[in-house]
Design a protein around this motif. Structure first.
Motif, mmCIF file in Angstrom:
data_model
loop_
_atom_site.group_PDB
_atom_site.id
_atom_site.type_symbol
_atom_site.label_atom_id
_atom_site.label_comp_id
_atom_site.label_asym_id
_atom_site.label_seq_id
_atom_site.Cartn_x
_atom_site.Cartn_y
_atom_site.Cartn_z
ATOM 1 N N ALA A 1 0.829 -1.205 0.000
ATOM 2 C CA ALA A 1 0.000 0.000 0.000
ATOM 3 C C ALA A 1 0.864 1.256 0.000
ATOM 4 C CB ALA A 1 -0.937 -0.011 1.201
ATOM 5 N N ALA A 2 1.967 1.230 0.755
ATOM 6 C CA ALA A 2 2.875 2.385 0.758
ATOM 7 C C ALA A 2 3.535 2.548 -0.607
ATOM 8 C CB ALA A 2 3.931 2.221 1.844
ATOM 9 N N ALA A 3 3.892 1.436 -1.246
ATOM 10 C CA ALA A 3 4.555 1.497 -2.547
ATOM 11 C C ALA A 3 3.637 2.083 -3.606
ATOM 12 C CB ALA A 3 5.025 0.103 -2.963
ATOM 13 N N VAL A 4 2.403 1.599 -3.675
ATOM 14 C CA VAL A 4 1.509 2.094 -4.726
ATOM 15 C C VAL A 4 1.174 3.563 -4.500
ATOM 16 C CG1 VAL A 4 -0.754 1.511 -3.694
ATOM 17 C CG2 VAL A 4 -0.439 1.374 -6.173
ATOM 18 N N LEU A 5 1.064 3.973 -3.244
ATOM 19 C CA LEU A 5 0.789 5.377 -2.950
ATOM 20 C C LEU A 5 1.989 6.245 -3.325
ATOM 21 C CD1 LEU A 5 -1.254 7.357 -1.782
ATOM 22 C CD2 LEU A 5 -0.353 6.847 0.498
ATOM 23 N N LEU B 1 8.708 8.455 5.927
ATOM 24 C CA LEU B 1 8.043 8.057 4.687
ATOM 25 C C LEU B 1 6.531 8.230 4.800
ATOM 26 C CD1 LEU B 1 7.871 6.740 1.878
ATOM 27 C CD2 LEU B 1 7.852 4.507 3.036
ATOM 28 N N LEU B 2 5.958 7.742 5.888
ATOM 29 C CA LEU B 2 4.518 7.852 6.073
ATOM 30 C C LEU B 2 4.082 9.314 6.135
ATOM 31 C CD1 LEU B 2 4.108 4.967 8.665
ATOM 32 C CD2 LEU B 2 3.425 4.918 6.253
ATOM 33 N N ASP B 3 4.926 10.159 6.683
ATOM 34 C CA ASP B 3 4.630 11.592 6.718
ATOM 35 C C ASP B 3 4.671 12.180 5.310
ATOM 36 O OD1 ASP B 3 3.900 13.835 8.195
ATOM 37 O OD2 ASP B 3 5.963 14.526 8.403
ATOM 38 N N GLU B 4 5.668 11.786 4.519
ATOM 39 C CA GLU B 4 5.756 12.237 3.129
ATOM 40 C C GLU B 4 4.523 11.822 2.335
ATOM 41 O OE1 GLU B 4 9.355 11.177 1.074
ATOM 42 O OE2 GLU B 4 10.527 11.388 2.909
ATOM 43 N N LEU B 5 3.988 10.651 2.629
ATOM 44 C CA LEU B 5 2.820 10.143 1.922
ATOM 45 C C LEU B 5 1.520 10.763 2.434
ATOM 46 C CD1 LEU B 5 3.774 6.355 1.645
ATOM 47 C CD2 LEU B 5 4.072 8.174 -0.057
ATOM 48 N N GLY B 6 1.618 11.568 3.486
ATOM 49 C CA GLY B 6 0.451 12.282 3.992
ATOM 50 C C GLY B 6 -0.445 11.491 4.910
ATOM 51 N N ALA C 1 15.233 -7.745 16.284
ATOM 52 C CA ALA C 1 15.594 -6.336 16.150
ATOM 53 C C ALA C 1 14.398 -5.477 15.749
ATOM 54 C CB ALA C 1 16.715 -6.177 15.120
ATOM 55 N N GLY C 2 13.238 -6.111 15.531
ATOM 56 C CA GLY C 2 12.031 -5.361 15.199
ATOM 57 C C GLY C 2 12.129 -4.577 13.908
ATOM 58 N N GLN C 3 12.902 -5.091 12.930
ATOM 59 C CA GLN C 3 13.166 -4.297 11.731
ATOM 60 C C GLN C 3 12.471 -4.803 10.471
ATOM 61 O OE1 GLN C 3 15.156 -1.331 11.447
ATOM 62 N NE2 GLN C 3 14.677 -1.453 13.624
ATOM 63 N N GLY C 4 11.671 -5.854 10.551
ATOM 64 C CA GLY C 4 11.086 -6.441 9.352
ATOM 65 C C GLY C 4 10.306 -5.453 8.507
ATOM 66 N N VAL C 5 9.329 -4.775 9.105
ATOM 67 C CA VAL C 5 8.505 -3.814 8.364
ATOM 68 C C VAL C 5 9.340 -2.616 7.941
ATOM 69 C CG1 VAL C 5 6.574 -2.197 8.561
ATOM 70 C CG2 VAL C 5 6.326 -4.545 9.379
ATOM 71 N N ASN C 6 10.267 -2.188 8.782
ATOM 72 C CA ASN C 6 11.107 -1.041 8.428
ATOM 73 C C ASN C 6 11.949 -1.329 7.187
ATOM 74 O OD1 ASN C 6 10.414 0.795 10.623
ATOM 75 N ND2 ASN C 6 11.441 -0.667 11.951
ATOM 76 N N LEU C 7 12.461 -2.562 7.069
ATOM 77 C CA LEU C 7 13.209 -2.922 5.866
ATOM 78 C C LEU C 7 12.313 -2.848 4.639
ATOM 79 C CD1 LEU C 7 15.381 -5.969 7.037
ATOM 80 C CD2 LEU C 7 16.005 -3.558 6.970
ATOM 81 N N GLY C 8 11.066 -3.312 4.770
ATOM 82 C CA GLY C 8 10.138 -3.247 3.658
ATOM 83 C C GLY C 8 9.827 -1.821 3.243
ATOM 84 N N LEU C 9 9.664 -0.930 4.211
ATOM 85 C CA LEU C 9 9.392 0.470 3.883
ATOM 86 C C LEU C 9 10.622 1.147 3.296
ATOM 87 C CD1 LEU C 9 7.090 1.499 6.866
ATOM 88 C CD2 LEU C 9 6.433 0.903 4.519
ATOM 89 N N ARG C 10 11.820 0.677 3.658
ATOM 90 C CA ARG C 10 13.023 1.202 3.003
ATOM 91 C C ARG C 10 13.094 0.715 1.557
ATOM 92 N NH1 ARG C 10 16.692 0.010 8.324
ATOM 93 N NH2 ARG C 10 15.504 1.443 9.659
ATOM 94 N N ASP C 11 12.567 -0.474 1.284
ATOM 95 C CA ASP C 11 12.430 -0.925 -0.108
ATOM 96 C C ASP C 11 11.572 0.065 -0.889
ATOM 97 O OD1 ASP C 11 13.797 -3.242 0.620
ATOM 98 O OD2 ASP C 11 12.003 -4.509 0.630
ATOM 99 N N VAL C 12 10.472 0.501 -0.277
ATOM 100 C CA VAL C 12 9.563 1.443 -0.934
ATOM 101 C C VAL C 12 10.296 2.734 -1.284
ATOM 102 C CG1 VAL C 12 7.495 2.876 -0.634
ATOM 103 C CG2 VAL C 12 7.504 0.501 0.182
ATOM 104 N N VAL C 13 11.046 3.267 -0.327
ATOM 105 C CA VAL C 13 11.782 4.512 -0.558
ATOM 106 C C VAL C 13 12.775 4.348 -1.708
ATOM 107 C CG1 VAL C 13 13.431 6.144 0.439
ATOM 108 C CG2 VAL C 13 11.504 5.328 1.807
ATOM 109 N N GLU C 14 13.508 3.225 -1.711
ATOM 110 C CA GLU C 14 14.514 3.003 -2.757
ATOM 111 C C GLU C 14 13.862 2.849 -4.119
ATOM 112 O OE1 GLU C 14 17.855 3.395 -4.168
ATOM 113 O OE2 GLU C 14 18.121 2.851 -2.052
#
Length: 408
Positions: free
Chosen positions: A30-34, A74-79, A315-328
């Protein structure tokens, strides 16, 4: 380049039809398509079901995520961050990690970076709901419920065969680029013939929300036991979200315990750091595994999020890695558009794949190595581990570097 000019350029480059089809409407998809729609690309989101809307009146979802500052940005940038922040978000300003065998500990504090917080603990459903609510305004076409049954790579397009007709054009959807964000068991990854490297940890993460005798103090607490890590993460309502990694048989036993016995065992496991466990929700368990896709790109398809990588939750980083994929992915496509390149240009997609596969593999193997180190049981190995923990805690520059990396 202004957003208006970028939108005009995207329109000239794309021609008729879809630019991007994103398959999978979880947080990453959802973050990627937005994000890609905000570049002026014509986008579609495909998912098997429309997610239930989040409501403040709902019980707190058992699945929560620790959002790093990079993810919040990222979520802030997406509004969508204002809507998430206005919902339910637990703030963690500190992190205390300690070793049960040696007593050695590491403390992280947002103040050491001149920041107000290290991150936020947020329900998965709240993040997903906020992203979905923003799709219509961004001009994203939604196909839900819909299921992809086949993929065909063509010379100038990629076709998705759907289980049911989507409109008068039938059951075939065509786009320049497909983003596979359809989870760790990704059917699209399999259809593309991308192999994965897997390691089953032989563990289950037991999750619940608990009320403790003492307040969580806006701190994420994590203790490493011989059986795996146990973490208490601060929720907005004063409770803590539990993530307790245990061997499969032990996890099943713990899941079946009466509440009183479960709370007592959890208190012992956390060394009663927050006092007695006073109350608990229902419990659930999720199997743990390491999984890394051997490629992130196959023709006009790219992998993102859990479809590309699944990591240990310590390390609680699974979703954060995915959102960094979106940014890249967004940045690579944006740079390509600015250079006059279409979204399916092989060099553009290869750049995304190379950068994210390298970064994610390094992170995943680091988490895996940390899990192995904390699993050392011999006395000499435990003493060495304790010495290393104490050394890291005393080396300010190294601690700051670790914290900066976790923050994105």
């Amino acid at each position: 380049m202004s957003s208006h000019n970028l939108t005009s350029l995207a329109g000239r480059r794309r021609g008729p039809g879809l630019d991007v089809a994103v398959v999978g409407g979880g947080m990453g998809g959802a973050a990627a398509v937005l994000a890609l729609a905000r570049l002026g690309l014509k986008c579609c989101l495909i998912d098997r079901a429309v997610p239930e809307p989040w409501s403040v009146d709902d019980e707190v979802d058992l699945r929560v995520v620790g959002l790093a500052p990079s993810s919040v940005a990222l979520l802030d940038e997406l509004g969508v961050w204002p809507a998430i922040r206005a919902g339910r978000t637990g703030i963690y300003r500190k992190m205390h990690v300690w070793d049960a065998a040696t007593g050695a500990s590491i403390d992280f504090d947002a103040a050491s970076r001149g920041e107000a917080e290290l991150g936020r603990i947020v329900e998965n459903r709240l993040v997903q709901s906020a992203l979905w609510q923003a799709l219509d305004a961004a001009g994203v076409r939604r196909l839900c419920p819909a299921r992809v049954t086949g993929v065909e790579q063509r010379e100038d397009r990629i076709n998705l065969r759907l289980a049911e007709p989507v409109d008068e054009s039938g059951d075939l959807l065509s786009a320049r680029l497909v983003v596979a964000a359809d989870g760790s068991d990704s059917p699209l990854r399999e259809m593309a013939g991308i192999d994965v490297r897997r390691r089953d940890y032989g563990q289950i993460a037991v999750v619940a929300h608990v009320r403790t005798e003492r307040p969580h103090a806006d701190t994420a607490w994590q203790r490493f036991l011989g059986t795996g890590p146990v973490a208490l993460l601060p929720l907005a309502d004063g409770r803590s979200s539990l993530v307790w990694s245990l061997p499969v048989d032990e996890a099943r036993r713990v899941l079946a315990l009466p509440d009183d016995a479960f709370m007592q065992e959890l208190g012992v496991a956390t060394d009663f750091r927050l006092g007695r466990i006073l109350d608990t929700t229902e419990r659930a368990g999720f199997p743990l595994r390491l999984q890394l896709a051997q490629s992130y790109v196959a023709g006009r398809m790219v992998l993102l999020g859990d479809a590309a990588h699944t990591v240990h939750p310590l390390a609680g980083q699974g979703v954060n890695l995915g959102l960094r994929d979106v940014v890249e992915l967004r940045n690579c496509l944006q740079q390509g558009l600015q250079a006059g390149l279409a979204v399916d240009t092989p060099e553009v997609l290869a750049r995304y794949g190379r950068r994210r596969q390298s970064a994610n593999t390094l992170d995943a193997l680091s988490f895996d190595g940390l899990a192995r180190i904390y699993g050392w049981q011999s006395l000499p190995a435990q003493m060495l581990r304790g010495l290393g923990i104490r050394l890291v805690d005393r080396l300010g520059p190294l601690k700051r570097r670790l914290l900066d990396h976790a923050s994105g």
